[in-house]
Design an enzyme around this catalytic site. Sequence first.
Site, PDB file in Angstrom:
ATOM      1  N   TRP A 113       9.970  50.045 -32.243  1.00  0.00           N
ATOM      2  CA  TRP A 113      11.497  49.898 -32.589  1.00  0.00           C
ATOM      3  C   TRP A 113      11.824  48.312 -32.734  1.00  0.00           C
ATOM      4  O   TRP A 113      13.004  48.195 -32.980  1.00  0.00           O
ATOM      5  CB  TRP A 113      12.329  50.657 -31.635  1.00  0.00           C
TER       6      TRP A 113
ATOM      7  N   HIS B 220       0.742  41.846 -32.874  1.00  0.00           N
ATOM      8  CA  HIS B 220       1.635  42.294 -33.980  1.00  0.00           C
ATOM      9  C   HIS B 220       1.716  40.863 -34.701  1.00  0.00           C
ATOM     10  O   HIS B 220       2.009  39.665 -34.202  1.00  0.00           O
ATOM     11  CB  HIS B 220       2.914  42.561 -33.450  1.00  0.00           C
TER      12      HIS B 220
ATOM     13  N   GLU C 138      -2.325  46.055 -40.876  1.00  0.00           N
ATOM     14  CA  GLU C 138      -0.910  45.757 -41.252  1.00  0.00           C
ATOM     15  C   GLU C 138      -0.918  44.658 -42.064  1.00  0.00           C
ATOM     16  O   GLU C 138      -0.984  43.483 -41.617  1.00  0.00           O
ATOM     17  CB  GLU C 138      -0.212  45.489 -40.124  1.00  0.00           C
TER      18      GLU C 138
ATOM     19  N   SER D  79       5.985  48.938 -44.413  1.00  0.00           N
ATOM     20  CA  SER D  79       6.851  49.373 -45.430  1.00  0.00           C
ATOM     21  C   SER D  79       6.577  50.885 -45.525  1.00  0.00           C
ATOM     22  O   SER D  79       6.877  51.438 -46.732  1.00  0.00           O
ATOM     23  CB  SER D  79       6.673  48.644 -46.731  1.00  0.00           C
TER      24      SER D  79
HETATM   25  P1  PGA Z   1       7.904  48.312 -41.203  1.00  0.00           P
HETATM   26  O1  PGA Z   1       7.146  47.167 -40.056  1.00  0.00           O
HETATM   27  O2  PGA Z   1       7.496  49.554 -41.256  1.00  0.00           O
HETATM   28  O3  PGA Z   1       9.516  48.029 -40.937  1.00  0.00           O
HETATM   29  O4  PGA Z   1       7.388  47.264 -42.321  1.00  0.00           O
HETATM   30  C1  PGA Z   1       5.992  47.815 -39.599  1.00  0.00           C
HETATM   31  C2  PGA Z   1       5.439  46.904 -38.461  1.00  0.00           C
HETATM   32  O5  PGA Z   1       6.168  45.869 -38.122  1.00  0.00           O
HETATM   33  O6  PGA Z   1       4.499  47.150 -37.673  1.00  0.00           O
END
Ligand code: PGA
Length: 251
Positions: free
Chosen positions: A10, A94, A164, A212
């Site tokens: 979140w 992250h 990611e 995304s």
């Molecule tokens: P997003 O974020 O799905 O809004 O691109 C993914 C994340 O921060 O792990």
Amino acid sequence: MREKIVIANWKMNPSQAKDASSLFSVSNQISKRYKTTVVVCPPQVFISLFPKNRYKKLLLGAQDISTKETGAFTGEIGSSVLKPFGVSYVIVGHSERREMGESREVIAEKIKTALRNKITPVLCIGENKRDGEGHFFHFLKEEILFFSRHISKKDVNKVIIAYEPVWAVGSKSKGVMSSQDIHETIMFLRKILSDKFGNESASKIRILYGGSVDHKNSSEIAKVSGCGGLLLGRASLSKDQLENIVRNLSK
Ligand code: PGA
């Protein structure tokens, strides 16, 4: 077959406690309807609102964890605070935290602290950009090898890896990665893990994709073989998006 997993990050949303409570309840309803594991990671201040005794399926995660377990560390939140509220997952490394200056060494410490306290670390790794020469493969390999040095073979399948690509994450993203590229990259990461830990251990490690993901692209990504689930940011805040994605992963 093991259920796929959705990690709902979140970030710094929502701003009101009542909205956090209703998002817990919506996520709980969705998690009960499908064969997908759902983990919600609210801002730390809302963790205490999670009704862990009432929820049978929805799981709770934290967005960060201190490298220290308890003591005089102003502003930090450690495992001894998180565990009693039912936190069983934590996002580490992250890209938004790395951008604030978090180093790989600190991330490795967080992984170790989480494992020691039986909290599953969700380690985010990803390249800042994709170049035509494939230098990003070198970067990804280095990342995996660095973190592998801090994780023992017996613990490696207690860690979740969230691939990611940084350029695909968040509202400034350049868009989602193609399913083909996700597949190739996950295979590449698994090969490095397998060289390091052996085939059997590496095949058990969950590798997720994040960046995304939304209700439109999730059905394609859900079919990528070797992809154990998804890490969601924006989409995790919308009931309809979350339900669509969780349903797609349950098929
Ligand atoms: P997003 O974020 O799905 O809004 O691109 C993914 C994340 O921060 O792990």
